[in-house]
Scaffold this active site. Structure first.
Site: not given
Ligand code: IMP
Length: 426
Positions: A221, A411, A8-9, A328, A35-36, A11, A298
């Site tokens: 990630q 922004g 969530d930087e 940000k 998710g972007h 990217k 989520t």
């Molecule tokens: P998983 O990848 O769904 O198995 O989740 C493992 C960990 O990675 C959890 O703490 C998730 O919240 C985190 N996580 C997975 N994908 C993302 C992402 O795209 N952004 C931030 N955290 C992520």
């Protein structure tokens, strides 16, 4: 291009920006746990599987071999983009990527419950089936995208896989509330939509390398969710560092000419696990609200804290990052005092690299440098007219990380971006 924190930087925005001179954007790991959110032409797009380069038009967007793909989710994403008038024809789905099947989602939720009820701690996964799909890949029982090409064979493999998983789940005393025939029907419908995009991406990528085209390899990630280098076990199931950009795409290490890391100007994390600079006060709440820190996938509120240079420094060394994109920066405007952790203290010892154990992380204290925030980022037009305090913040990041800041973002829109790297043609 990879994340230097816990994902969530921002990217997606940076990739979208840098993709302007690329012929191809290739995603090397992860699945729809990512998710972007991209604001483009005044419209908001949320992508999970498809590389954000697709919005640029004409750029090949490749979901490569290191990824896991939920065909039902990808189908929806393709259809949604089509409905909104986006040309999806540049999408390529590698035959070598592994499939996330409906049973994997069931297993992800069950495994989290089992961790909880056995006295352990949940990981806080996105419950998208990522871990079980990668586990199957490592256990050599996974199904790859290429299997979808031959429906007769796929059906056989799918039903056998389902049966194995059903027996395993039942042996844990849990039940499987999934109808294999009904899910097979859904998969068949998704397959029809996906078929035109499926191919071995290797020749495509290698030909582009040979022609000297600019190819952007995109990670999902972030470094500290990496299965080896992250805060294990509170990590994702793939490798998120630059090393895996090669095996996840089939591009050799010597063909990579620039490595970019994305740093959010503060730190966030979703899910469980250690977080040394986490804020539990009104500053944390302020970052969450003004930064819109709620998960794209989520919707969960993100945990927020100060910028941690122990993390960024480690990520830079681990991935040979030369260029940083800081995102940000607008969120820190008007905060008054800002803190940045430059090292941790553990029993009187200074730690400059991220420790290897979550137990140790519970015992460390961050050492902070205090700085003043800037009032606003609204009038930034050139590197020269950045607020003095913001320049100091950036200088500190460069000094502590050893990498240069080549892009800043303040922004969500493309206009709120400044490229500071003269060598790059934009
Ligand atoms: P998983 O990848 O769904 O198995 O989740 C493992 C960990 O990675 C959890 O703490 C998730 O919240 C985190 N996580 C997975 N994908 C993302 C992402 O795209 N952004 C931030 N955290 C992520």
């Amino acid at each position: 291009m990879l994340g230097t924190q816990w994902g969530d930087e921002g990217k997606g925005k940076v990739v979208d920006y840098l993709a302007s001179d690329a012929s191809m954007v290739v995603r090397f790991q992860g699945g729809n746990n990512a998710g972007h959110t991209i604001v483009f032409g005044g419209r908001k797009f949320k992508l999970h599987h498809i590389p954000s380069g697709i919005l640029r038009g004409g750029i090949k967007a490749v979901i490569a071999s290191g990824c896991v793909v939920d065909p039902l989710v990808l189908r929806k994403e393709i259809e949604e983009l089509k409905e909104r008038g986006i040309d999806t024809s540049p999408l390529v789905l590698s035959t070598r990527a592994h499939l996330i099947l409906p049973i994997h989602r069931v297993m992800d939720a069950q495994e989290e419950r089992l961790r909880d009820s056995s006295g352990g701690k949940r990981v806080g996964t996105t419950k998208r089936g990522i871990g079980p799909a990668y586990s199957d890949k490592a256990s050599r029982v996974g199904l790859r995208v290429g299997e979808l090409l031959d429906w007769e064979r796929f059906q056989r493999l799918y039903l056998r896989h389902f049966e194995i998983k059903r027996r395993v789940i039942e042996s844990y005393g849990e039940s499987v509330d999934l109808d294999p025939e009904a899910t097979l029907k859904e998969l068949r419908e998704a397959r029809e939509v996906l078929l035109p995009f499926i191919q071995d991406h290797f020749p495509l990528v290698q030909d582009a390398v040979k022609r000297g085209e600019n190819i952007l390899l995109e990670g999902a990630q972030g470094t500290f969710l990496d299965i080896d280098w992250g805060t294990y076990p509170f990590v994702t199931s793939s490798s998120t560092v630059a090393g895996n950009a090669c095996s996840g795409t089939g591009v050799g290490p010597k063909d990579i000419s620039e490595i970019w890391g994305v740093v959010k100007a503060y730190t966030t994390r979703v899910g469980e696990g250690p977080f040394v600079t986490e804020l539990h006060d009104e500053y944390g709440e302020r970052l969450r609200v003004s930064g819109g820190e709620f998960g794209t996938t989520t919707g969960r509120p993100r945990r927020c804290g100060w910028l941690d240079m122990v993390m960024v420094r480690t990520a830079v060394r681990l991935s040979s990052i030369e260029h940083l994109a800081i995102t940000k920066l607008d969120v820190l405007s008007g905060m008054g005092t800002l803190k940045v952790a430059d090292y941790y203290l553990h029993n009187g010892k200074k730690l400059y690299y991220y420790p290897d154990s979550t137990y140790l992380l519970e015992e460390v204290e961050p050492h902070y440098v205090e700085m003043s925030s800037w009032d606003s980022t609204e009038n930034i037009t050139t590197p020269e007219n950045l607020p003095r305090e913001l320049k100091e913040y950036l200088r500190l990041i460069e000094k502590e990380s050893g990498a240069r800041i080549s892009l800043i973002s303040y922004g969500p829109s493309r206009e709120e971006t400044l490229v500071l790297y003269e060598g790059r043609k934009m």
